[in-house]
Design a protein around this motif. Sequence first.
Motif, mmCIF file in Angstrom:
data_model
loop_
_atom_site.group_PDB
_atom_site.id
_atom_site.type_symbol
_atom_site.label_atom_id
_atom_site.label_comp_id
_atom_site.label_asym_id
_atom_site.label_seq_id
_atom_site.Cartn_x
_atom_site.Cartn_y
_atom_site.Cartn_z
ATOM 1 N N GLY A 27 -6.106 -6.618 -4.570
ATOM 2 C CA GLY A 27 -5.699 -5.292 -5.004
ATOM 3 C C GLY A 27 -6.819 -4.660 -5.810
ATOM 4 O O GLY A 27 -7.285 -5.238 -6.789
ATOM 5 N N ASN B 109 0.823 -1.210 0.000
ATOM 6 C CA ASN B 109 0.000 0.000 0.000
ATOM 7 C C ASN B 109 0.858 1.261 0.000
ATOM 8 O O ASN B 109 0.540 2.245 -0.681
ATOM 9 C CB ASN B 109 -0.934 0.006 1.209
ATOM 10 C CG ASN B 109 -2.207 -0.783 0.952
ATOM 11 O OD1 ASN B 109 -2.753 -0.748 -0.149
ATOM 12 N ND2 ASN B 109 -2.684 -1.505 1.956
ATOM 13 N N GLU B 110 1.948 1.231 0.747
ATOM 14 C CA GLU B 110 2.847 2.393 0.754
ATOM 15 C C GLU B 110 3.425 2.636 -0.632
ATOM 16 O O GLU B 110 3.485 3.770 -1.118
ATOM 17 C CB GLU B 110 3.965 2.188 1.772
ATOM 18 C CG GLU B 110 4.880 3.394 1.911
ATOM 19 C CD GLU B 110 5.959 3.198 2.959
ATOM 20 O OE1 GLU B 110 6.872 4.057 3.027
ATOM 21 O OE2 GLU B 110 5.911 2.199 3.704
ATOM 22 N N SER C 201 2.108 1.717 -3.445
ATOM 23 C CA SER C 201 1.027 2.062 -4.370
ATOM 24 C C SER C 201 0.734 3.549 -4.379
ATOM 25 O O SER C 201 0.370 4.122 -5.418
ATOM 26 C CB SER C 201 -0.240 1.296 -3.989
ATOM 27 O OG SER C 201 -0.070 -0.086 -4.146
ATOM 28 N N ARG C 202 0.889 4.201 -3.243
ATOM 29 C CA ARG C 202 0.563 5.624 -3.159
ATOM 30 C C ARG C 202 1.440 6.464 -4.079
ATOM 31 O O ARG C 202 1.022 7.528 -4.554
ATOM 32 C CB ARG C 202 0.673 6.105 -1.703
ATOM 33 C CG ARG C 202 -0.478 5.600 -0.823
ATOM 34 C CD ARG C 202 -0.498 6.281 0.525
ATOM 35 N NE ARG C 202 0.536 5.792 1.409
ATOM 36 C CZ ARG C 202 0.396 4.744 2.231
ATOM 37 N NH1 ARG C 202 -0.751 4.071 2.248
ATOM 38 N NH2 ARG C 202 1.380 4.360 3.013
ATOM 39 N N GLU D 184 -5.045 0.063 -4.033
ATOM 40 C CA GLU D 184 -4.883 -0.311 -2.631
ATOM 41 C C GLU D 184 -5.088 -1.806 -2.454
ATOM 42 O O GLU D 184 -5.735 -2.462 -3.273
ATOM 43 C CB GLU D 184 -5.857 0.480 -1.751
ATOM 44 C CG GLU D 184 -7.320 0.290 -2.099
ATOM 45 C CD GLU D 184 -8.217 1.276 -1.353
ATOM 46 O OE1 GLU D 184 -7.757 2.386 -1.053
ATOM 47 O OE2 GLU D 184 -9.380 0.927 -1.086
ATOM 48 N N TRP D 185 -4.525 -2.317 -1.343
ATOM 49 C CA TRP D 185 -4.491 -3.758 -1.088
ATOM 50 C C TRP D 185 -5.100 -4.065 0.270
ATOM 51 O O TRP D 185 -4.906 -3.321 1.235
ATOM 52 C CB TRP D 185 -3.046 -4.258 -1.129
ATOM 53 C CG TRP D 185 -2.420 -4.040 -2.467
ATOM 54 C CD1 TRP D 185 -1.802 -2.906 -2.924
ATOM 55 C CD2 TRP D 185 -2.381 -4.980 -3.546
ATOM 56 N NE1 TRP D 185 -1.381 -3.081 -4.208
ATOM 57 C CE2 TRP D 185 -1.712 -4.333 -4.622
ATOM 58 C CE3 TRP D 185 -2.821 -6.280 -3.699
ATOM 59 C CZ2 TRP D 185 -1.490 -4.975 -5.837
ATOM 60 C CZ3 TRP D 185 -2.605 -6.928 -4.904
ATOM 61 C CH2 TRP D 185 -1.948 -6.271 -5.956
ATOM 62 N N GLU D 186 -5.820 -5.199 0.340
ATOM 63 C CA GLU D 186 -6.438 -5.611 1.601
ATOM 64 C C GLU D 186 -6.438 -7.137 1.681
ATOM 65 O O GLU D 186 -6.746 -7.820 0.702
ATOM 66 C CB GLU D 186 -7.870 -5.076 1.673
ATOM 67 C CG GLU D 186 -8.576 -5.370 2.987
ATOM 68 C CD GLU D 186 -9.955 -4.732 3.052
ATOM 69 O OE1 GLU D 186 -10.572 -4.769 4.129
ATOM 70 O OE2 GLU D 186 -10.425 -4.217 2.018
ATOM 71 N N ARG E 201 -7.201 4.976 -7.952
ATOM 72 C CA ARG E 201 -7.206 4.161 -6.731
ATOM 73 C C ARG E 201 -6.324 2.940 -6.936
ATOM 74 O O ARG E 201 -6.384 2.290 -7.967
ATOM 75 C CB ARG E 201 -8.631 3.732 -6.394
ATOM 76 C CG ARG E 201 -8.778 2.913 -5.119
ATOM 77 C CD ARG E 201 -10.235 2.512 -4.918
ATOM 78 N NE ARG E 201 -10.404 1.649 -3.752
ATOM 79 C CZ ARG E 201 -11.521 0.983 -3.467
ATOM 80 N NH1 ARG E 201 -12.576 1.096 -4.257
ATOM 81 N NH2 ARG E 201 -11.601 0.208 -2.395
#
Length: 293
Positions: free
Chosen positions: A202, A159-160, A162-163, A191-193, A189
């Motif tokens: 993603g 996520n870091e 990806s920003r 982001e990962w979860e 957008r």
Amino acid sequence: MTDDGYGVPAGRVRVRFDLSYDGAAFSGWAKQAAGRRTVQGEIEDALRTVTRSPETYDLTVAGRTDAGVHARGQVAHVDLPAEVWAEHREKLLKRLAGRLSRDVRIWRAEEAPAGFDARFSAIWRRYAYRIGDHPGGVDPLLRGHVLWHDWPLDVAAMNEASRGLLGEHDFAAYCKRREGATTIRTLQRLEWERDAAGIITGTVRADAFCHNMVRSLVGALVFVGDGHRPVEWPARVLAAGVRDSAVHVVRPHGLTLEEVGYPADELLAARSREARNKRSLPVLGSAGGAGCC
């Protein structure tokens, strides 16, 4: 000749299809050489059969998915003769369901509002890429839609990283170039979860995507997640503006087109005109491409 000012031929009705498919057995969306099974070819053949027409009605799609890529929220349009639409509209979905193979379904078929174009009216496409990093592998029931990565992944690091890729950029470093096509896109957008079952998803949303873009971005971020590259590396690759041999295009089966976004009906035509303009940097513009991923 057109009669509505929006590209719909005289005497025809533009029909919007909402559909989904399992891409495993398809050679992508777009029609290809004889013998290659494609989503577009299969739907066009079914539509010709159920309407008993000698003519093939060409489909225009929001996002041309590659071989092996799935779709849950794909959108397409077709311009049908008014008399064909009037005759078949009430039973078209059921008839198509009886003709299409089970790995492709059309869920909605309705007359599109004025100015609608499945490709050029879209303001964003949202994809999901699913990865499993359990040492034992991926649940066999999910193996056709989840990539197995044999190193543990740090979602926070992904996520870091990806920003640093968000916003409008020239994504040439993450795209397979096509003659005459721009690689400038706005990544809205990324982001990962990780869910309770351990599957990492993603979510990737942009105004449009160029060829191999999503799978290349995922390939770079997976290298950050497993510790092989620092979090700054994907942004450095982007800034370099050229393909990096260290960025792998991950396999297609983990990728699904989830949703396509459109503006309010009264803005459809303006969006379609805007999206046909080729983009350049640093002047802001709008994306004309809709290829995938």
